[in-house]
Design a protein around this motif. Sequence first.
Motif, mmCIF file in Angstrom:
data_model
loop_
_atom_site.group_PDB
_atom_site.id
_atom_site.type_symbol
_atom_site.label_atom_id
_atom_site.label_comp_id
_atom_site.label_asym_id
_atom_site.label_seq_id
_atom_site.Cartn_x
_atom_site.Cartn_y
_atom_site.Cartn_z
ATOM 1 N N ALA A 1 0.814 -1.219 0.000
ATOM 2 C CA ALA A 1 0.000 0.000 0.000
ATOM 3 C C ALA A 1 0.844 1.263 0.000
ATOM 4 C CB ALA A 1 -0.931 0.000 1.209
ATOM 5 N N ASP A 2 2.071 1.180 0.484
ATOM 6 C CA ASP A 2 2.935 2.352 0.560
ATOM 7 C C ASP A 2 3.469 2.690 -0.834
ATOM 8 O OD1 ASP A 2 5.548 3.865 0.919
ATOM 9 O OD2 ASP A 2 4.867 3.801 3.001
ATOM 10 N N LYS A 3 3.058 3.812 -1.373
ATOM 11 C CA LYS A 3 3.422 4.180 -2.750
ATOM 12 C C LYS A 3 4.925 4.418 -2.911
ATOM 13 C CE LYS A 3 -1.091 6.142 -3.957
ATOM 14 N NZ LYS A 3 -1.833 7.340 -4.398
ATOM 15 N N GLU A 4 5.547 4.999 -1.890
ATOM 16 C CA GLU A 4 6.984 5.242 -1.975
ATOM 17 C C GLU A 4 7.755 3.935 -2.067
ATOM 18 O OE1 GLU A 4 10.622 7.252 0.650
ATOM 19 O OE2 GLU A 4 8.545 7.438 1.330
ATOM 20 N N LEU A 5 7.375 2.960 -1.246
ATOM 21 C CA LEU A 5 8.053 1.672 -1.275
ATOM 22 C C LEU A 5 7.797 0.953 -2.592
ATOM 23 C CD1 LEU A 5 7.396 0.370 2.360
ATOM 24 C CD2 LEU A 5 9.491 1.381 1.447
ATOM 25 N N GLN A 6 6.590 1.080 -3.128
ATOM 26 C CA GLN A 6 6.278 0.447 -4.403
ATOM 27 C C GLN A 6 7.101 1.051 -5.543
ATOM 28 O OE1 GLN A 6 5.140 -2.498 -4.295
ATOM 29 N NE2 GLN A 6 3.210 -2.318 -5.396
ATOM 30 N N LYS B 1 9.735 -0.890 -7.882
ATOM 31 C CA LYS B 1 9.671 -0.873 -9.343
ATOM 32 C C LYS B 1 11.020 -0.476 -9.942
ATOM 33 C CE LYS B 1 7.254 1.307 -13.243
ATOM 34 N NZ LYS B 1 8.513 1.674 -13.907
ATOM 35 N N ASN B 2 11.649 0.506 -9.328
ATOM 36 C CA ASN B 2 12.963 0.952 -9.826
ATOM 37 C C ASN B 2 14.008 -0.154 -9.694
ATOM 38 O OD1 ASN B 2 11.868 3.459 -10.389
ATOM 39 N ND2 ASN B 2 12.574 4.403 -8.483
ATOM 40 N N ARG B 3 13.928 -0.933 -8.613
ATOM 41 C CA ARG B 3 14.883 -2.023 -8.431
ATOM 42 C C ARG B 3 14.646 -3.126 -9.464
ATOM 43 N NH1 ARG B 3 13.552 -1.319 -3.130
ATOM 44 N NH2 ARG B 3 12.535 -3.345 -2.929
ATOM 45 N N TRP B 4 13.372 -3.378 -9.770
ATOM 46 C CA TRP B 4 13.067 -4.369 -10.805
ATOM 47 C C TRP B 4 13.628 -3.917 -12.154
ATOM 48 C CZ3 TRP B 4 10.783 -9.181 -10.887
ATOM 49 C CH2 TRP B 4 10.486 -9.691 -12.156
#
Length: 511
Positions: A351-356, A360-363
Amino acid sequence: MESGGERNKIQVSPVTADLLAIAGFSKWVVPRNHKILVKGKGEMQTYWMKRCTSSGNKTVKASETRSDMSTVDETAIDDSDMTEGASIDLDLDIDSVDGMTKMERLVEWNVEVLASLLQQIVASRGHSSSHSSSEPKLSSIENNISVKKGTTVLDEFTPIIPLKRFDVEELRSRRRPSSIDIGDDVKSQLRNFLSNIAGMYRDNAFHNFEHASHVTASVKKLLSRIVNTDSGNGLGRNSDLLDNALDLVDLAGHSYGITSDPLTQFAVVFSAVIHDVDHPGVPNIQLVKENTRSAQIYKKSIAEQNSMELSWDMLMGQEYAELRACIYQTEEELRRFRQLVVNTVMATDIADKELQTLRKNRWDAAFSTTTLSTVNESDTQQGDDRKATIVIEHLIQASDVVHTMQHWHIYKKWNERFFLECYGAYREGRVDTDPSLNWYQGEIGFFDFYVIPLAKKLQSCGVFGVSSDEYLNYATQNREEWCREGNALVGEYISKFNENAGKKMTAIDEI
């Protein structure tokens, strides 16, 4: 092997016994009390498949049992775990058998899964290793990695976890997991730990121990389905190795190190079991609004950090010293185990947009075509570790919502439970917005912007073989079915909630 068989018995090779152990079914087989002569092989230790057992009026077949005590039946974890092309129906709607409650049977199934992985951990240490506890040594190791005061679990997160590398000879000389006896003390402590973990889950409609076991089943399945990313094949064979053994040497190079290290697999499955311990039944944002004690401590990923901290603190208790000594024996192993658990549990906060965004950037950094084309040979190991780390995060995320990627009836059951949990919080006054108003459209958005993209990532990373196709196909089909039936189902959910509430009030009045 046929000439060495016996009437009405199924004999299997050591390779098959190991495959069963790797998949969590070590209790399905027992070693014969003597070796047999196999043409072209010489003497070989073979195994018997266990016979059917009875439970009341129901006959429990070998494909329907997880142990000789029938601790979890066919409907708990379906036997498609053993078949590459089979469905991914991991329903956990189980009944009481042999006097065991549903909770006790779920605990016992989790014991068998984790015990099987502990066998693999011990096997990977070589013939000289022992899993007996040495209290001073264990305490010294654990004291060396004590968490600094003022830091939180989330502070420990790292984007790249260095996984253990095994050389060729280590993999070839690794003992068979089915030959390992972890000991009664370890098994008893594991059972006690999991029983306590089950008791720490609250009586929520969705976030409960049954959900944790459902997630664990998916994690176990995906780990067992990891394939050679070059050829798309499953566990490789090398005819030059003794008894046509699993070619872990080849497999390890194409799964970013996940398959060759049983401690990594144990940590991910362990994380699935504990990931929602003490879940309050409301989202993190609500905990912040209520200014709960946990919200004051953690600020972000509140429920996830709380689950991790409670579970880890309990594991560190003196009563689990033998269990811990089986999991890790060096400071390096302990650090890797904790880091994997931290990363995996924290990944369940979607749910945390910053963590998501960071995820995504790590992927993209690990799997984008630009990154892959510019990587240096010297960075290969770090690149594999980066990929393994992000693959594990997405594996647990997919498993956490695996009901959306399974048969329609399973999706519908868990969707109803989640609705009842959210709607119950609203009716209790803990949540301001009535979830029924947007549940239909919200589910479509959840499929479009989270579930289906996540399933596509599992497919694109090339690690999970046919399972990723199954997950994506079911997600797409469930979205279509929800579009047709979802509105009517929301109405049924509300009616069921009101009916249950009425029954509770009647029960209270009769007291």
